[in-house]
Design an enzyme around this catalytic site. Structure first.
Site, PDB file in Angstrom:
ATOM      1  N   GLY A 122       9.612  -5.584   6.926  1.00  9.57           N
ATOM      2  CA  GLY A 122       9.419  -6.982   7.290  1.00  9.57           C
ATOM      3  C   GLY A 122       9.401  -7.943   6.106  1.00  9.57           C
ATOM      4  CE  LYS A 180      -3.815  -1.777   2.785  1.00  5.49           C
ATOM      5  NZ  LYS A 180      -4.277  -1.621   4.175  1.00  5.49           N
TER       6      LYS A 180
HETATM    7  P1  ADP Z   1       7.379  -4.539   3.796  1.00  3.46           P
HETATM    8  O1  ADP Z   1       6.903  -5.428   4.917  1.00  3.46           O
HETATM    9  O2  ADP Z   1       8.682  -5.007   3.231  1.00  3.46           O
HETATM   10  O3  ADP Z   1       7.367  -3.100   4.174  1.00  3.46           O
HETATM   11  P2  ADP Z   1       4.740  -4.454   2.655  1.00  3.46           P
HETATM   12  O4  ADP Z   1       4.185  -5.001   3.921  1.00  3.46           O
HETATM   13  O5  ADP Z   1       4.423  -3.054   2.321  1.00  3.46           O
HETATM   14  O6  ADP Z   1       6.325  -4.699   2.594  1.00  3.46           O
HETATM   15  O7  ADP Z   1       4.205  -5.302   1.414  1.00  3.46           O
HETATM   16  C1  ADP Z   1       4.411  -6.670   1.305  1.00  3.46           C
HETATM   17  C2  ADP Z   1       3.244  -7.329   0.619  1.00  3.46           C
HETATM   18  O8  ADP Z   1       2.914  -6.670  -0.593  1.00  3.46           O
HETATM   19  C3  ADP Z   1       3.563  -8.751   0.251  1.00  3.46           C
HETATM   20  O9  ADP Z   1       2.758  -9.619   1.020  1.00  3.46           O
HETATM   21  C4  ADP Z   1       3.213  -8.834  -1.241  1.00  3.46           C
HETATM   22  O10 ADP Z   1       2.510 -10.007  -1.594  1.00  3.46           O
HETATM   23  C5  ADP Z   1       2.337  -7.624  -1.442  1.00  3.46           C
HETATM   24  N1  ADP Z   1       2.326  -7.182  -2.845  1.00  3.46           N
HETATM   25  C6  ADP Z   1       3.380  -6.841  -3.608  1.00  3.46           C
HETATM   26  N2  ADP Z   1       2.988  -6.547  -4.864  1.00  3.46           N
HETATM   27  C7  ADP Z   1       1.648  -6.704  -4.901  1.00  3.46           C
HETATM   28  C8  ADP Z   1       0.655  -6.557  -5.920  1.00  3.46           C
HETATM   29  N3  ADP Z   1       0.968  -6.180  -7.168  1.00  3.46           N
HETATM   30  N4  ADP Z   1      -0.630  -6.799  -5.585  1.00  3.46           N
HETATM   31  C9  ADP Z   1      -0.956  -7.181  -4.327  1.00  3.46           C
HETATM   32  N5  ADP Z   1      -0.076  -7.332  -3.324  1.00  3.46           N
HETATM   33  C10 ADP Z   1       1.219  -7.097  -3.599  1.00  3.46           C
HETATM   34 MG    MG Z   2       4.968  -5.878   5.660  1.00  6.59          MG
END
Ligand code: ADP
Ligand code: MG
Length: 394
Positions: free
Chosen positions: A351, A201
């Site tokens: 994470g 997001k």
């Molecule tokens: P981080 O924990 O590294 O900050 P986020 O929590 O923001 O990362 O996002 C991780 C999630 O985003 C993962 O579970 C992944 O499946 C999802 N994601 C990545 N690209 C997409 C997409 N195009 N559509 C839906 N979900 C997505």
């Molecule tokens: Mg995350």
């Protein structure tokens, strides 16, 4: 601002130290399934033990709801530390109280006492000053060492409160390393500086984007959050992840960023959010009705990798696609490889991004893989973390 560390403490022999570590490890049936966090804090514990300090080490584990929960006891962590550290590691039945006091009195130079889960007391998260005072009094500590970067964005009794009841408060080695590398990602001392942002997001990352935009030479956007930007550019996005209430904000960010902010040119789209769903690789301005974009495509991968590889500094947060499903993991894998191959300083935070890099076996090829998910994002958004602010400036 750099912080003083355990190295700045003279003559630790016999000194009683309250260490806040992050032992929030994943458990299955009482067994630790990943001890990365325990190992990450070993340099600090080892240094203090060898210097002859007497340690009381506190941590939280999971989210206990009301009082003690045997399943969230730190006992397995104490057992693991006994193996890793050697020497004498004892487990306390609580983190405050007469028994803790007695065990603290019995500590000899170089001994370690692991306190029970601090979140078994609701006063921990309330940062209750009396509870913080008890943590210090019952462990008889005169020094606070904070090595729990992953919890430093929370002002809790064991992460911030205790600093008001000791003579000195300094950073451990893990904390120091996190601040040094994430400080680079935040302040951009080297150029070209490329940031890669993805994940689910936009709303989770607004502060990070706003803080980084003026500092970076390029900001490469992928993952689910790209679709809110693509929508802001007027593209049809099908059933891709779009935050309708953030489209206007995305439009403003695009305007402010100009050509610095890059969006995917092609993507892997699927008929459903399923591993075996029908899929196609298409330019981003094409998506069949009711399909969703789940990964960046090959043209985007090579364009992004071409910017990452020669950069002097790269920061990456957020997977480029739904990497948990193999058919949509290629973009994330390729970014991890590009960071691993980059000759500059490479830093990964968040994470899920860290989990991806670790699962791909590339973590040791990256200069810094942050242990702090939420904390690293708050830090990069420009926030002052309470568990850091309370430590002595260098
Ligand atoms: P981080 O924990 O590294 O900050 P986020 O929590 O923001 O990362 O996002 C991780 C999630 O985003 C993962 O579970 C992944 O499946 C999802 N994601 C990545 N690209 C997409 C997409 N195009 N559509 C839906 N979900 C997505
Ligand atoms: Mg995350």
């Amino acid at each position: 601002m750099a912080k003083r560390t355990v190295k700045d403490l003279p003559d630790l022999k016999g000194t009683r130290v309250f260490v806040r570590a992050d032992f929030n490890v994943p458990l299955e049936d009482g067994r630790i399934t990943d001890d990365t966090r325990i190992r990450a804090t070993l340099p600090t514990l080892d240094y203090l033990v060898k210097a002859g300090a007497r340690l009381a080490v506190a941590s939280h584990l999971g989210r206990p709801k009301k009082g003690p929960e045997p399943a969230l006891s730190l006992k397995p962590v104490a057992a693991q530390l006994q193996d890793l550290l050697g020497g004498s590691v004892a487990m306390a039945p609580d983190c405050v109280g007469p028994e803790v006091r007695k065990m603290a009195e019995d500590l000899r130079d170089g001994d370690v006492l692991i306190l029970e889960n601090v979140r078994f007391h609701k006063e921990e998260e309330e940062n209750d000053p009396r509870f913080a005072a008890r943590l210090v009094a019952d462990t008889m500590a005169t020094v606070f060492v904070n090595d729990a970067f992953g919890t430093a964005h929370r002002a809790h009794a064991s992460t911030e409160g205790v600093s008001h009841h000791v003579q000195r408060s300094v950073a451990g080695f893990l904390m120091e390393k996190e601040l040094r590398y994430l400080g680079m990602a935040r302040d951009a001392p080297d150029h070209p500086y490329v940031a890669v942002l993805g994940g689910a997001k936009v709303s989770d990352k607004i502060e990070v984007i706003e803080h980084l935009l003026p500092k970076v030479d390029a900001l490469l956007v992928g993952g689910g959050m790209a679709y809110t930007f693509l929508r802001a550019e007027g593209l049809v996005t099908g059933k891709s992840l779009v935050e309708e209430d953030k489209v206007e904000l995305a439009r403003r960010l695009l305007e402010k960023a100009g050509p610095k902010l890059r969006l995917p040119m092609d993507h892997v789209v699927a008929a459903a959010f399923k591993e075996d769903a029908e899929r196609r690789t298409l330019p981003v301005d094409q998506i069949p009705n009711d399909w969703m974009g789940l990964d960046i495509g090959p043209t985007t991968i090579s364009a992004y990798a071409d910017q990452v590889r020669p950069a002097k500094l790269v920061f990456w947060n957020g997977p480029m696609g739904v990497f948990e499903m193999k058919p949509f993991a290629e973009g994330t894998l390729a970014m991890a490889r590009a960071l691993a191959e980059s000759g500059g300083t490479s830093i990964v935070g968040g994470g899920d991004s860290v989990a991806a890099v670790t699962r791909m076996g590339l973590a040791d090829k990256i200069d810094h893989v942050s242990t702090g998910g939420g904390a690293s994002l708050e830090f990069l958004g420009g926030a002052e973390l309470p568990g850091v602010a309370c430590l002595e400036d260098a």
